[in-house]
Design a protein around this motif. Sequence first.
Motif, PDB file in Angstrom:
ATOM      1  N   CYS A 145      53.089  17.180  -4.442  1.00 37.47           N
ATOM      2  CA  CYS A 145      53.138  17.267  -2.885  1.00 37.47           C
ATOM      3  C   CYS A 145      54.020  16.514  -2.151  1.00 37.47           C
ATOM      4  N   LYS A 146      54.517  17.284  -1.160  1.00 36.75           N
ATOM      5  CA  LYS A 146      55.586  16.377  -0.467  1.00 36.75           C
ATOM      6  C   LYS A 146      55.015  15.566   0.342  1.00 36.75           C
ATOM      7  N   GLY A 147      53.586  15.501   0.640  1.00 31.90           N
ATOM      8  CA  GLY A 147      52.889  14.357   1.769  1.00 31.90           C
ATOM      9  C   GLY A 147      52.875  13.249   1.275  1.00 31.90           C
ATOM     10  N   CYS A 148      51.752  12.328   1.388  1.00 36.21           N
ATOM     11  CA  CYS A 148      51.693  10.969   1.058  1.00 36.21           C
ATOM     12  C   CYS A 148      52.170  10.307  -0.289  1.00 36.21           C
ATOM     13  N   ARG A 189      52.479  20.514   1.314  1.00 31.68           N
ATOM     14  CA  ARG A 189      51.332  19.843   1.366  1.00 31.68           C
ATOM     15  C   ARG A 189      50.348  20.664   0.545  1.00 31.68           C
ATOM     16  N   GLN A 190      49.496  19.656  -0.084  1.00 33.55           N
ATOM     17  CA  GLN A 190      48.280  20.730  -0.816  1.00 33.55           C
ATOM     18  C   GLN A 190      46.942  20.639  -0.042  1.00 33.55           C
ATOM     19  N   CYS A 191      46.994  19.913   1.096  1.00 29.01           N
ATOM     20  CA  CYS A 191      45.853  19.869   1.851  1.00 29.01           C
ATOM     21  C   CYS A 191      45.989  20.845   3.119  1.00 29.01           C
ATOM     22  N   ASP A 192      46.694  21.955   2.901  1.00 30.14           N
ATOM     23  CA  ASP A 192      47.101  22.860   3.972  1.00 30.14           C
ATOM     24  C   ASP A 192      46.874  24.283   3.381  1.00 30.14           C
ATOM     25  N   ASN A 193      46.102  25.242   3.568  1.00 30.90           N
ATOM     26  CA  ASN A 193      46.082  26.473   2.891  1.00 30.90           C
ATOM     27  C   ASN A 193      46.972  27.234   3.253  1.00 30.90           C
ATOM     28  N   GLU A 194      47.886  26.963   4.217  1.00 33.33           N
ATOM     29  CA  GLU A 194      49.019  27.696   4.438  1.00 33.33           C
ATOM     30  C   GLU A 194      49.919  27.643   3.326  1.00 33.33           C
ATOM     31  N   TYR A 195      49.948  26.316   2.814  1.00 34.28           N
ATOM     32  CA  TYR A 195      51.108  26.302   1.793  1.00 34.28           C
ATOM     33  C   TYR A 195      50.196  26.469   0.403  1.00 34.28           C
ATOM     34  N   VAL A 196      49.106  26.076   0.398  1.00 34.26           N
ATOM     35  CA  VAL A 196      48.335  26.436  -1.033  1.00 34.26           C
ATOM     36  C   VAL A 196      48.539  27.887  -1.240  1.00 34.26           C
ATOM     37  N   VAL A 237      47.922  21.455 -13.219  1.00 35.47           N
ATOM     38  CA  VAL A 237      47.821  19.680 -13.051  1.00 35.47           C
ATOM     39  C   VAL A 237      48.198  19.459 -11.643  1.00 35.47           C
ATOM     40  N   SER A 238      47.171  18.914 -11.064  1.00 34.55           N
ATOM     41  CA  SER A 238      47.973  18.671  -9.451  1.00 34.55           C
ATOM     42  C   SER A 238      48.262  17.096  -9.473  1.00 34.55           C
ATOM     43  N   MET A 239      49.296  16.794  -8.721  1.00 37.93           N
ATOM     44  CA  MET A 239      49.744  15.377  -8.568  1.00 37.93           C
ATOM     45  C   MET A 239      49.507  15.013  -7.249  1.00 37.93           C
ATOM     46  N   ALA A 240      48.788  15.719  -6.321  1.00 41.01           N
ATOM     47  CA  ALA A 240      48.400  15.149  -4.885  1.00 41.01           C
ATOM     48  C   ALA A 240      47.043  14.173  -4.857  1.00 41.01           C
ATOM     49  N   CYS A 241      46.812  13.682  -3.842  1.00 39.01           N
ATOM     50  CA  CYS A 241      45.962  12.977  -3.709  1.00 39.01           C
ATOM     51  C   CYS A 241      44.528  14.013  -4.115  1.00 39.01           C
ATOM     52  N   GLY A 242      43.236  13.381  -4.204  1.00 38.68           N
ATOM     53  CA  GLY A 242      42.023  14.007  -4.462  1.00 38.68           C
ATOM     54  C   GLY A 242      41.877  15.418  -3.578  1.00 38.68           C
ATOM     55  N   VAL A 243      42.413  15.505  -2.405  1.00 39.26           N
ATOM     56  CA  VAL A 243      42.225  16.416  -1.454  1.00 39.26           C
ATOM     57  C   VAL A 243      42.874  17.791  -1.962  1.00 39.26           C
ATOM     58  N   GLY A 244      44.148  17.653  -2.657  1.00 34.60           N
ATOM     59  CA  GLY A 244      44.820  18.645  -3.128  1.00 34.60           C
ATOM     60  C   GLY A 244      44.192  19.619  -4.160  1.00 34.60           C
ATOM     61  N   GLN A 296      41.176  20.009  -4.917  1.00 31.43           N
ATOM     62  CA  GLN A 296      40.082  20.531  -4.177  1.00 31.43           C
ATOM     63  C   GLN A 296      40.287  21.790  -3.423  1.00 31.43           C
ATOM     64  N   PHE A 297      41.616  21.613  -2.573  1.00 32.03           N
ATOM     65  CA  PHE A 297      41.885  22.806  -1.662  1.00 32.03           C
ATOM     66  C   PHE A 297      42.418  23.952  -2.780  1.00 32.03           C
ATOM     67  N   LEU A 298      43.261  23.572  -4.039  1.00 35.02           N
ATOM     68  CA  LEU A 298      43.723  24.727  -4.909  1.00 35.02           C
ATOM     69  C   LEU A 298      42.475  25.309  -5.465  1.00 35.02           C
ATOM     70  N   SER A 299      41.445  24.461  -5.899  1.00 32.43           N
ATOM     71  CA  SER A 299      40.310  25.088  -6.640  1.00 32.43           C
ATOM     72  C   SER A 299      39.371  25.924  -5.811  1.00 32.43           C
ATOM     73  N   GLU A 300      39.651  25.391  -4.510  1.00 28.72           N
ATOM     74  CA  GLU A 300      38.742  26.597  -3.500  1.00 28.72           C
ATOM     75  C   GLU A 300      39.387  27.847  -3.207  1.00 28.72           C
ATOM     76  N   MET A 301      40.744  27.703  -3.252  1.00 26.39           N
ATOM     77  CA  MET A 301      41.413  29.074  -2.903  1.00 26.39           C
ATOM     78  C   MET A 301      41.685  30.031  -4.049  1.00 26.39           C
ATOM     79  N   TYR A 302      41.731  29.284  -5.304  1.00 23.51           N
ATOM     80  CA  TYR A 302      41.687  30.032  -6.782  1.00 23.51           C
ATOM     81  C   TYR A 302      40.714  29.599  -7.682  1.00 23.51           C
ATOM     82  N   ARG A 303      39.497  30.374  -7.401  1.00 18.48           N
ATOM     83  CA  ARG A 303      38.303  29.963  -7.855  1.00 18.48           C
ATOM     84  C   ARG A 303      38.251  30.139  -9.515  1.00 18.48           C
ATOM     85  N   GLU A 304      39.234  31.169  -9.976  1.00 17.00           N
ATOM     86  CA  GLU A 304      39.303  31.241 -11.410  1.00 17.00           C
ATOM     87  C   GLU A 304      40.232  30.301 -12.316  1.00 17.00           C
TER      88      GLU A 304
END
Lengths: 225, 311
Positions: free
Chosen positions: A27-30, A69-76, A90-97, A99-107
């Motif tokens: 993630c290019k954020g924090c 950013r992994q905390c933004d659905n547009e990028y996810v 494997v996500s290297m973002a903070c705990g938000v990333g 989760q956004f990924l899991s919410e969009m890609y449920r499988e």
Amino acid sequence: MIVADRKSLEEILSMVETDKKILVVGCKGCVTVCNVGGAKEVEVLASALKIARKKAENELEIDTHVLERQCDNEYVSQLGDTVGDYDAVVSMACGVGPQFLSEMYREQVFYPAVNTTFFGGATQHGVWEERCAGCGTCGIHLFGGICPIARCAKSLLHGPCGGSSNGACEVNKDTECIWDTIVKKKMEQGKVDDLLAVKGFKDWRSARDGGPRRSIREELVEGNI
Amino acid sequence: MSEFKSGSNLEKILKAGHFAFTGECGPPKGANVAHLKEKFQYLKGNVDAVNMTDNQTAVVRMSSLAGSALLFQEGLEPNFQMVCRDRNRLAMMADILGAYALGVRNMLCLSGDHQTFGNHPQAKNVHCIDSMQLIAMVKKMRDEEKFLNEEDIDVAPKMFVGAACNPFADPYEYRVHRLASKIDAGADFIQTQCIFNMEKFRDFMKMTVDMGLHEKCYILAGVTPMKNAGMANFMKKFVPGMDIPDELIKRLKSVDKKEQAEEGIKFALEQIEEFKEMEGVAGVHLMAIEWEQRVPEIAERANVLPRPQVD
Ligand code: SF4
Ligand code: SF4
């Protein structure tokens, strides 16, 4: 920013133990700013995982990607075409990333590669410190611009406690007693009286204690214009 | 309305102008009531009230509420200690009501040592309110007869409100101001941290008296007899906020190992004599840590017996 620490290689290896082909997403954020989950760290982790698995004679195929950013659905959503090609991600973002990924890609299965620790900043190269606990009702102006909620080990509104010694917190000699700092600042300014009145009981509803939080900016919510 | 805020024995003694003498008792690491009652016998009749510590040094013990109730049952006056580390405001108010219902009339409001010191460092630390606010809360429950949310209390707990003060923590110059805040918040009495550095304490009390704080609140000086030089060394090194002068350690070491306990008691007795005369000091709080059996002797030699009876 949000600060995080990378999990140990052993822990990440055990997460992907049964997988043959994975994607490591940064993630290019924090996490880029705190040098834990940006482009560079993604490559370092990917090669470490590859080497370890090769050694174990159980090769792992790894692709890498870094989202804005992994905390933004547009990028996810940019992962949509490829995310299904892997056994796990494997996500290297903070705990938000993740989760956004899991919410969009449920499988798909997403593993967190970092431990998200606090909101803070770098005080020197390679050292990050906590500054805010996200209590939802900021009152740092009452304490000389310093936050005792996040920085005092007991979140005291009327410190320092009886364990404060030589500027150090009772918890650990290497931890600053933030109340010592607050008091000294007020003393220097001749404004000790600011600290003396008994403050109102903190309403923790605005913090995590009130349940998960949500910010709604009506003017931005679609369809409201 | 009664002329007293709580009507506790401690309040009556202090109000009558007697030099107060309070003691302390740590509850057991278990439900060993027999052992606890044995310790009570050393305190009974020798002190005006007994502090029942609340998971002191963040080590789990029988609750201070239960310990206080047992004290009351045995005819001793409890001073129920409560820390902000382990309970949120709901649990605190509930325990204050429960303590009052079981006969408790004194409370000591504390922050509590951080849980990393204790035997469950993995625990969440609560600190929903801090010790300053706990003082204000107990006072509000007593005087306004209301919960924090302004709802009426059906039979309000009338507590004599105590607070701690550590003149030896830093920054020193601020300590007297923090004491003043605690008094403003509603502290009726103060029990200080164990005093070993007499010079510093004299200076602290001078500031306290200059600010007139001793006229708004009863200040009890904390005394802990040293069992030996090893204990002094340990406290100096490991107990935060303790100020143990090298001269005291030297003095303890200067006598034979077997005599060190006596030397520690002698020092405590000298302190008590000085506190009796010190302006602004209304009594002594004796913290004989796991040494309750020596309390009768110390009280006797300190000439504070028999304890006064005030009706
Ligand atoms: S007062 Fe609350 S919001 Fe403000 S810095 Fe502290 S924790 Fe963060
Ligand atoms: S020593 Fe200072 S920072 Fe640590 S808990 Fe006490 S007041 Fe807070």
